[in-house]
Design a protein around this motif. Structure first.
Motif, mmCIF file in Angstrom:
data_model
loop_
_atom_site.group_PDB
_atom_site.id
_atom_site.type_symbol
_atom_site.label_atom_id
_atom_site.label_comp_id
_atom_site.label_asym_id
_atom_site.label_seq_id
_atom_site.Cartn_x
_atom_site.Cartn_y
_atom_site.Cartn_z
ATOM 1 N N GLY A 58 0.802 -1.214 0.000
ATOM 2 C CA GLY A 58 0.000 0.000 0.000
ATOM 3 C C GLY A 58 0.836 1.266 0.000
ATOM 4 O O GLY A 58 0.287 2.376 0.044
ATOM 5 N N GLY A 59 2.173 1.148 -0.059
ATOM 6 C CA GLY A 59 3.042 2.316 -0.125
ATOM 7 C C GLY A 59 3.494 2.846 1.206
ATOM 8 O O GLY A 59 4.201 3.859 1.272
ATOM 9 N N GLY A 60 3.103 2.188 2.299
ATOM 10 C CA GLY A 60 3.539 2.629 3.617
ATOM 11 C C GLY A 60 4.909 2.077 3.963
ATOM 12 O O GLY A 60 5.255 0.944 3.624
ATOM 13 N N VAL A 61 5.714 2.875 4.665
ATOM 14 C CA VAL A 61 7.054 2.451 5.074
ATOM 15 C C VAL A 61 6.934 1.621 6.344
ATOM 16 O O VAL A 61 6.404 2.078 7.363
ATOM 17 C CB VAL A 61 7.980 3.658 5.300
ATOM 18 N N LEU A 62 7.420 0.386 6.285
ATOM 19 C CA LEU A 62 7.390 -0.523 7.426
ATOM 20 C C LEU A 62 8.705 -0.546 8.195
ATOM 21 O O LEU A 62 8.724 -0.830 9.396
ATOM 22 C CB LEU A 62 7.082 -1.950 6.950
ATOM 23 N N ALA A 63 9.807 -0.269 7.493
ATOM 24 C CA ALA A 63 11.116 -0.429 8.137
ATOM 25 C C ALA A 63 12.198 0.206 7.267
ATOM 26 O O ALA A 63 11.929 0.708 6.160
ATOM 27 C CB ALA A 63 11.411 -1.916 8.364
ATOM 28 N N ASP A 118 -1.390 0.526 -7.185
ATOM 29 C CA ASP A 118 -0.848 0.061 -8.453
ATOM 30 C C ASP A 118 0.679 -0.052 -8.340
ATOM 31 O O ASP A 118 1.341 0.845 -7.794
ATOM 32 C CB ASP A 118 -1.226 1.040 -9.565
ATOM 33 N N PRO A 119 1.267 -1.143 -8.841
ATOM 34 C CA PRO A 119 2.738 -1.311 -8.753
ATOM 35 C C PRO A 119 3.513 -0.142 -9.347
ATOM 36 O O PRO A 119 4.600 0.200 -8.857
ATOM 37 C CB PRO A 119 2.982 -2.598 -9.525
ATOM 38 N N ILE A 120 2.973 0.479 -10.394
ATOM 39 C CA ILE A 120 3.676 1.635 -10.987
ATOM 40 C C ILE A 120 3.690 2.794 -10.007
ATOM 41 O O ILE A 120 4.709 3.479 -9.827
ATOM 42 C CB ILE A 120 2.998 2.034 -12.313
ATOM 43 N N ASP A 121 2.541 3.022 -9.339
ATOM 44 C CA ASP A 121 2.489 4.099 -8.345
ATOM 45 C C ASP A 121 3.392 3.785 -7.165
ATOM 46 O O ASP A 121 4.038 4.676 -6.600
ATOM 47 C CB ASP A 121 1.047 4.290 -7.866
ATOM 48 N N LEU A 122 3.423 2.496 -6.767
ATOM 49 C CA LEU A 122 4.289 2.094 -5.655
ATOM 50 C C LEU A 122 5.756 2.366 -5.990
ATOM 51 O O LEU A 122 6.498 2.917 -5.167
ATOM 52 C CB LEU A 122 4.084 0.609 -5.350
#
Length: 592
Positions: free
Chosen positions: A522-527, A573-577
């Protein structure tokens, strides 16, 4: 005659310092000295048309001497008396030692300095002529040689010295002031005007050297000052080099460097001995845009350290870089569609010789007709080379990512350890605002404002095991010029020893990826990806570790920064990611 007197005094000073005695076996009759090679060559030809044993040698500092010999001292004294009386050599000719001479320029290709004496070309008639010579000549020849007294006698009266001083050109008078300033006795303006300051300086120098203090330098004293001034250049083997391919003629230190190769637009002259020095002759056709482009490219080369003054004008530039081991100085100009100049790379700590050598090189540079053609290059090509020279490269490069719109970057501590300089994306300077060694996280602030394409938003969603993840990073440490995406899965939400602030990943990252953001779908930073552990254990292929978002947010809070967050439960979308991930990722480089 002034030039010859300078050469005479210069050589006599060398002889006295060296403790030369009358017992030297091999000597020469020096008849003339000239300040440039062309005139000296013509005069050598003129003498050779009437006399045997004519030779020409470099004297150093741009002077060239014409001498007869080599003879034994007894023969040389007789040659000197006879030729003086016959008027075929000047009255101020004198006996010189071979140690005064350097490279032979006449006859072309000859080298007689170390070949022993030749027979003096005197006939019986000439010997008779010598015996019938006026008594003053015989007395002069019979005068015993004595050690130089202290203080040495003046070679001219003050009135004679002042008359000879009036013959100096403005440039010569300015040069004299430069030498007095070098000697530490003159502190005023270099203007060629011999006022009270210059006279006091001359008097102070005379007192230092044990001469009679008059405030007016005699011809021999000026030559002695010149000899002292040029002493730092004596072991460089200054030689006039005419590089017809590059279209440049200039004095180069022939005992230090020699020609190696052409790599457009440079002619490389590399070190031949213990002095780690090198010289580039710069030659290419072009206009102002070409000149400015060369100025920019040269600042990326390893031979031009980052620290040092730079000056770019409309038709020229001076580029100086220095570090703990070397100083690089480039002087380049544009004239009539031709860009020419040079770069001297010289070891640090030898500033006096370097500064004097630069002056000699610049003074002697002559722009010939030719320019180096673009075809003058080898087949060797590499992304880290420009014209055969290495591009300046950082000691280490890792990844990082922007955490606010001001351009603050979070990265791994490994990326900033023992750095003298840190850059973001190779150009923007950055400084450390926090380095938490315990967590292995560092925060950087750019010294100039940046405008990130994207900023990290930390995920509010707890990660799930086996979830798909992506790391954005400079896998190849900047070689590709843009970050890469590496995909994998989440293996565990703890470290191998149960560390709660770490997550374990299964993906094939490279060292350059360390410090890059780990994102969910989803584009969120996990680590943040950590460097490979240096525990001495070899882990299975694909096992990687990252510091989780909670630990990262704690570090940001220590620095008084608030971290943005997002609900990233819905995949994008993978492109947006990819656009989001690479937009926030930055190359962090550590320089020595």
């Amino acid at each position: 005659m002034f030039f010859k007197r300078i050469a005479f005094a210069w050589v006599m000073l060398v002889m006295s310092v060296a403790g030369v005695s009358a017992q030297q076996d091999v000597v020469w009759v020096q008849v003339e000295a000239q300040p440039n090679l062309a005139t000296a060559t013509q005069r050598a030809q003129d003498f050779a048309a009437n006399l045997p044993d004519v030779n020409g040698f470099s004297l150093g500092a741009g002077w060239y001497g014409i001498a007869l010999g080599p003879y034994t001292r007894q023969d040389a004294e007789q040659v000197l008396r006879v030729y003086r009386n016959e008027g075929v050599i000047p009255r101020d000719s004198y006996i010189a030692l071979g140690s005064s001479f350097r490279q032979q320029f006449w006859p072309v290709g000859a080298n007689v300095l170390d070949r022993g004496v030749v027979d003096a070309p005197l006939t019986g008639a000439q010997t008779d002529a010598t015996e019938d010579a006026p008594e003053v000549a015989t007395a002069e020849a019979a005068a015993p040689e004595v050690a130089t007294p202290t203080p040495p006698p003046a070679d001219e009266t003050p009135a004679e010295a002042q008359r000879s001083e009036r013959q100096l050109t403005r440039a010569e008078r300015e040069n004299l002031q430069v030498m007095l300033k070098w000697a530490g006795v003159y502190t005023s303006t270099i203007d060629g005007a011999f006022g009270r300051g210059t006279r006091n300086a001359m008097a102070a120098w005379q007192e230092q050297k044990g001469f009679d203090v008059t405030g007016i330098l005699t011809t021999a004293q000026r030559a002695a000052l010149l000899s002292d001034y040029n002493a730092v250049l004596t072991d460089l083997g200054l030689t006039l080099i005419s590089d017809e391919t590059a279209g440049i003629e200039m004095m180069l230190p022939g005992d230090i460097v020699s020609f190696e190769k052409y790599e457009y637009p440079f002619a490389h002259y590399s070190s031949t001995g213990d002095v780690p020095a090198s010289i580039l002759l710069i030659s290419q056709a072009g206009d102002q845009s070409t000149l400015f482009g060369l100025y920019d490219i040269m600042q990326t080369l390893d031979i031009v350290p980052l620290d040092g003054p730079r000056e770019r004008k409309d038709t020229s530039f001076v580029l100086i870089g220095e570090d703990a081991t070397r100083i690089s100085e480039s002087r380049v100009s544009l004239e009539n569609g031709k860009i020419k100049g040079f770069t001297l790379i010289w070891p640090a700590g030898d500033e006096e010789r370097r500064r004097r050598l630069i002056a000699e090189m610049e003074r002697s540079l002559v722009r010939l007709e030719a320019v180096l053609p673009p075809s003058a290059t080898t087949e060797e090509q590499a992304i880290d080379l420009v014209s055969g020279l290495e591009i300046r490269a950082p000691r280490l490069s890792r990844s990082g990512f922007f955490v606010d719109r001001r351009g603050t970057v979070i990265t791994t501590s490994q990326a900033v350890e023992n750095c003298t300089r840190i850059t973001l994306d190779t150009e923007a300077e950055a400084e450390i605002i926090l380095n938490d060694a315990a967590s292995g996280v560092a925060l950087l602030k750019p010294t100039t404002a940046l405008a990130p394409l994207a900023v990290a938003r930390f995920s509010d969603v707890a990660p799930r095991l086996q979830a798909e993840l992506a790391v954005s990073g400079y896998s190849y440490e900047g070689v590709l010029g843009a970050p890469s995406m590496t995909f994998g899965t989440l293996s565990d939400v703890r470290g191998l020893a149960g560390e709660a602030n770490m997550v374990r990943l299964e993906m094939g990252t490279l060292p350059g990826d360390a410090g890059g953001p780990v994102l969910d779908t989803g584009g969120g930073v996990l680590a943040m990806l950590l460097p490979d552990p240096q525990s001495g254990r070899a882990l299975p292929e694909g096992v990687r570790f990252a510091l989780d978002r909670v630990a990262l947010q704690d570090v940001l809070a220590q620095a008084g920064l608030a971290a943005a967050s997002t609900d990233s439960s819905a995949p994008i979308d993978p492109i947006d990611l990819t656009g989001e991930a690479t937009g926030m990722t930055v190359l962090v480089s550590c320089w020595n």
